[in-house]
Write a protein that holds these residues in place. Structure first.
Motif, PDB file in Angstrom:
ATOM      1  N   GLY A   1     148.277  61.492  -4.403  1.00 34.12           N
ATOM      2  CA  GLY A   1     149.255  62.391  -3.790  1.00 34.12           C
ATOM      3  C   GLY A   1     150.329  62.847  -4.759  1.00 34.12           C
ATOM      4  O   GLY A   1     150.387  62.393  -5.913  1.00 34.12           O
ATOM      5  N   GLY A   2     151.170  63.765  -4.247  1.00 38.33           N
ATOM      6  CA  GLY A   2     152.223  64.356  -5.078  1.00 38.33           C
ATOM      7  C   GLY A   2     153.306  63.344  -5.416  1.00 38.33           C
ATOM      8  O   GLY A   2     153.844  63.325  -6.530  1.00 38.33           O
TER       9      GLY A   2
ATOM     10  N   ILE B   1     155.130  61.997  -9.075  1.00 33.51           N
ATOM     11  CA  ILE B   1     156.570  61.877  -9.367  1.00 33.51           C
ATOM     12  C   ILE B   1     156.867  60.464  -9.888  1.00 33.51           C
ATOM     13  O   ILE B   1     157.565  60.285 -10.887  1.00 33.51           O
ATOM     14  CB  ILE B   1     157.397  62.213  -8.105  1.00 33.51           C
TER      15      ILE B   1
ATOM     16  N   TYR C   1     163.905  68.330  -3.462  1.00 31.31           N
ATOM     17  CA  TYR C   1     163.158  67.401  -2.603  1.00 31.31           C
ATOM     18  C   TYR C   1     163.776  66.003  -2.660  1.00 31.31           C
ATOM     19  O   TYR C   1     163.885  65.402  -3.735  1.00 31.31           O
ATOM     20  CB  TYR C   1     161.693  67.396  -3.060  1.00 31.31           C
TER      21      TYR C   1
ATOM     22  N   TYR D   1     162.605  69.362 -13.159  1.00 31.42           N
ATOM     23  CA  TYR D   1     161.758  69.265 -11.959  1.00 31.42           C
ATOM     24  C   TYR D   1     162.012  70.489 -11.086  1.00 31.42           C
ATOM     25  O   TYR D   1     163.165  70.770 -10.724  1.00 31.42           O
ATOM     26  CB  TYR D   1     162.090  67.985 -11.199  1.00 31.42           C
TER      27      TYR D   1
ATOM     28  N   ILE E   1     160.305  73.212  -7.831  1.00 35.58           N
ATOM     29  CA  ILE E   1     159.304  73.496  -6.785  1.00 35.58           C
ATOM     30  C   ILE E   1     159.326  75.016  -6.609  1.00 35.58           C
ATOM     31  O   ILE E   1     160.158  75.547  -5.877  1.00 35.58           O
ATOM     32  CB  ILE E   1     159.684  72.795  -5.458  1.00 35.58           C
TER      33      ILE E   1
ATOM     34  N   ASN F   1     161.086  72.809  -1.064  1.00 41.40           N
ATOM     35  CA  ASN F   1     161.669  71.778  -0.214  1.00 41.40           C
ATOM     36  C   ASN F   1     163.032  71.445  -0.815  1.00 41.40           C
ATOM     37  O   ASN F   1     163.079  71.005  -1.962  1.00 41.40           O
ATOM     38  CB  ASN F   1     160.763  70.531  -0.218  1.00 41.40           C
TER      39      ASN F   1
ATOM     40  N   ASP G   1     156.173  71.155  -9.174  1.00 39.23           N
ATOM     41  CA  ASP G   1     155.627  70.540  -7.962  1.00 39.23           C
ATOM     42  C   ASP G   1     155.164  71.664  -7.035  1.00 39.23           C
ATOM     43  O   ASP G   1     155.977  72.463  -6.552  1.00 39.23           O
ATOM     44  CB  ASP G   1     156.734  69.698  -7.308  1.00 39.23           C
TER      45      ASP G   1
ATOM     46  N   ALA H   1     153.582  71.494  -4.014  1.00 39.14           N
ATOM     47  CA  ALA H   1     153.134  70.884  -2.755  1.00 39.14           C
ATOM     48  C   ALA H   1     152.736  71.909  -1.679  1.00 39.14           C
ATOM     49  O   ALA H   1     151.781  71.692  -0.935  1.00 39.14           O
ATOM     50  CB  ALA H   1     154.221  69.949  -2.223  1.00 39.14           C
ATOM     51  N   TYR H   2     153.471  73.020  -1.576  1.00 38.81           N
ATOM     52  CA  TYR H   2     153.230  73.969  -0.474  1.00 38.81           C
ATOM     53  C   TYR H   2     152.509  75.242  -0.931  1.00 38.81           C
ATOM     54  O   TYR H   2     152.348  76.174  -0.153  1.00 38.81           O
ATOM     55  CB  TYR H   2     154.564  74.351   0.180  1.00 38.81           C
TER      56      TYR H   2
ATOM     57  N   THR I   1     149.042  68.506  -4.503  1.00 33.76           N
ATOM     58  CA  THR I   1     148.698  67.539  -3.461  1.00 33.76           C
ATOM     59  C   THR I   1     147.851  68.196  -2.373  1.00 33.76           C
ATOM     60  O   THR I   1     147.984  69.405  -2.126  1.00 33.76           O
ATOM     61  CB  THR I   1     149.966  66.945  -2.815  1.00 33.76           C
TER      62      THR I   1
ATOM     63  N   SER J   1     148.179  66.999   0.646  1.00 32.75           N
ATOM     64  CA  SER J   1     148.868  66.533   1.860  1.00 32.75           C
ATOM     65  C   SER J   1     149.205  67.656   2.836  1.00 32.75           C
ATOM     66  O   SER J   1     149.194  67.452   4.046  1.00 32.75           O
ATOM     67  CB  SER J   1     150.170  65.823   1.497  1.00 32.75           C
ATOM     68  N   LYS J   2     149.568  68.811   2.317  1.00 34.94           N
ATOM     69  CA  LYS J   2     150.010  69.899   3.201  1.00 34.94           C
ATOM     70  C   LYS J   2     148.851  70.833   3.552  1.00 34.94           C
ATOM     71  O   LYS J   2     148.812  71.400   4.632  1.00 34.94           O
ATOM     72  CB  LYS J   2     151.133  70.695   2.538  1.00 34.94           C
TER      73      LYS J   2
ATOM     74  N   ARG K   1     146.006  60.974   1.031  1.00 33.12           N
ATOM     75  CA  ARG K   1     146.812  60.556  -0.139  1.00 33.12           C
ATOM     76  C   ARG K   1     146.128  60.970  -1.437  1.00 33.12           C
ATOM     77  O   ARG K   1     145.787  60.140  -2.273  1.00 33.12           O
ATOM     78  CB  ARG K   1     147.066  59.028  -0.152  1.00 33.12           C
TER      79      ARG K   1
HETATM   80  C1  LIG Z   1     157.995  69.110  -2.616  1.00 34.30           C
HETATM   81  C2  LIG Z   1     157.185  67.910  -2.269  1.00 34.30           C
HETATM   82  N1  LIG Z   1     156.570  67.237  -3.232  1.00 34.30           N
HETATM   83  C3  LIG Z   1     155.823  66.158  -2.979  1.00 34.30           C
HETATM   84  C4  LIG Z   1     155.684  65.683  -1.694  1.00 34.30           C
HETATM   85  C5  LIG Z   1     154.885  64.430  -1.455  1.00 34.30           C
HETATM   86  O1  LIG Z   1     153.576  64.744  -1.290  1.00 34.30           O
HETATM   87  P1  LIG Z   1     152.449  63.637  -1.030  1.00 34.30           P
HETATM   88  O2  LIG Z   1     152.327  63.470   0.438  1.00 34.30           O
HETATM   89  O3  LIG Z   1     151.253  64.223  -1.650  1.00 34.30           O
HETATM   90  O4  LIG Z   1     152.875  62.378  -1.725  1.00 34.30           O
HETATM   91  C6  LIG Z   1     156.312  66.341  -0.645  1.00 34.30           C
HETATM   92  C7  LIG Z   1     156.182  65.846   0.736  1.00 34.30           C
HETATM   93  O5  LIG Z   1     156.941  66.166   1.621  1.00 34.30           O
HETATM   94  C8  LIG Z   1     157.084  67.492  -0.940  1.00 34.30           C
HETATM   95  O6  LIG Z   1     157.709  68.161   0.024  1.00 34.30           O
END
Ligand SMILES: Cc1ncc(COP(=O)(O)O)c(C=O)c1O
Length: 403
Positions: free
Chosen positions: A102-103, A107, A128, A171, A173, A178, A206, A208-209, A235, A237-238, A245
């Motif tokens: 996962g993301g 980190i 974030y 860092y 996004i 976020n 990052d 993620a979205y 990731t 995850s979204k 994970r």
């Molecule tokens: C910007 C950002 N990075 C990383 C993550 C974490 O992602 P993961 O669920 O893959 O650990 C999130 C989760 O909310 C996020 O918003």
């Protein structure tokens, strides 16, 4: 009962106060919560997963249920390399990419591999919360760089670098950020990579979205523009589901090798079953079939939230207009304090995340984050109606000087 608090590491006290723990713990029953950046379960492709998971257990147990190489199962890495090329127009070399859990793990690996206590890093203000907590735990000195409606202010970073700032990394996004939901435009992306390349600053991107734009389009990733100075964390995850994970890190091979070495000291490998699920689902075209519906769902939720905000919020309240992702960011008049207002909001049956935890230091008192991913559109309308009542009451109290 024995008391082990003396045994706890110093870093356990760097994590933030009880207030934060209370916010992260979730909301009581009956509260319409717009707190978590959770994907909507309606987007989980359960039928296809059911079939693939059963098949993997039946036919591929020796790989899917076994430990995997630290950098990921070879066929999964190959799939992820193909996928980056397809989605980002640039093909990572095998040494440029590893599979992560996962993301958030990426980190944590960046913290382990790059941060010594007291090292300076640069972050967006706001950013974030999970990353800020991890950087704090690694005892980094996080320097906040200003943002505006278009995300990171590259001119502000340039001024800090010109004044001698030398962060280990920045860092950022870049899309549907976020907590703000904002996206960095193409001209700033180009300026940012040029600036960081000139100053020898690693960018930690990052994404993620990234795959959840409302209209299916995307700007070039920072990594695709400058793979020599960008370490990208992705990731599933979204865009797939967080229970898997699973994510990846892609970037300069020497950095990626250090992340892999750090991973040897943590979980040693991401779960094989999740890796093979992503690969099988992806190779069968699952993401192409599934993501348009997920994007449409989040776009529709945002339309409902945006309409409700316009309908109910006092004129003094502003909000970001995301073009993807799950989040928006409200700015209330200066005199309001979203941490202090939170108990009244919970009592009124609505949950949000106050602004301050997303900042280094004491900023964002009059801001708050809303997630529109999880509640139904009807619930979003009710939640905003409740929140607007709380905001209006707080404004009235502020006007007559009641704290
Ligand atoms: C910007 C950002 N990075 C990383 C993550 C974490 O992602 P993961 O669920 O893959 O650990 C999130 C989760 O909310 C996020 O918003």
């Amino acid at each position: 009962m024995s008391d082990f608090t003396n045994a706890f590491a110093r870093r356990t006290r760097l994590r933030g106060g009880d207030e934060l723990t209370a916010i992260l713990a979730g909301s009581p029953p009956g509260v319409l919560s717009m707190t978590g950046g959770f994907p909507n379960p309606a987007t989980f492709p359960t039928d296809e997963l059911d079939e693939i998971a059963a098949r993997l257990v039946r036919e591929d147990a020796a790989v899917a249920l076994q430990y995997t190489p630290c950098a990921g199962i070879a066929s999964v890495r190959e799939y992820l390399i193909d996928r980056q090329e397809q989605l980002q127009g640039r093909r990572p070399e095998p040494a440029d990419l590893i599979v992560t859990s996962g993301g958030m793990e990426c980190i944590a690996l960046m913290c382990q591999a790059l941060i010594d206590p007291g090292d300076t890093i640069a972050v967006e203000a706001p950013t974030y919360l999970g990353a800020l907590m991890a950087f704090g735990g690694a005892e980094a000195d996080a320097v906040a760089i200003a943002t505006d409606d278009d995300g990171l202010r590259v001119d502000a970073l340039a001024a800090r670098l010109a004044a001698g700032l030398r962060p280990k990394f920045l860092y950022t996004i870049p899309e549907y950020q976020n907590p703000t939901g904002r996206t960095l435009p193409l001209d700033r992306r180009r300026e940012l990579v040029d600036l960081c390349r000139r100053h020898g600053v690693l960018i930690f991107e990052d994404i993620a979205y990234r795959e959840l734009s409302f209209d299916g389009t995307s700007l070039p990733s920072l990594w695709s523009l400058a793979p020599d100075v960008v370490l990208q964390a992705g990731t599933f995850s979204k865009s797939f589901f967080p229970g898997v994970r699973l994510g990846w890190a892609a970037g300069p091979p020497d950095v990626v090798a250090e992340l892999a070495a750090a991973k040897q000291n943590t979980d040693q490998c991401a779960g094989g079953l999740g890796q093979r699920l992503v690969e099988e689902y992806g190779r069968a075209g699952g993401f192409e079939r599934h993501l348009p519906a997920a994007r449409a769902l989040y776009a529709s939720h945002w339309a409902a939230l945006s309409a409700a905000l316009t309908r109910h919020m006092p004129a003094e309240v502003d909000w970001a207009e995301p073009t993807g992702g799950f989040l928006t960011w409200l700015t209330l008049p200066e005199e309001l304090d979203t941490l202090a207002m939170r108990p009244a909001a919970i009592a009124a049956g609505v949950g949000y995340v106050p602004g301050p935890p997303f900042y280094v230091g004491d900023n964002g008192r009059n801001a708050l984050r809303l997630s529109f991913s999880h509640l139904t559109e009807t619930e979003l309308e009710t939640a905003v109606e409740r929140l607007a009542t709380v905001v209006r009451r707080a404004l009235e109290r502020a006007k007559v000087g009641v704290p």
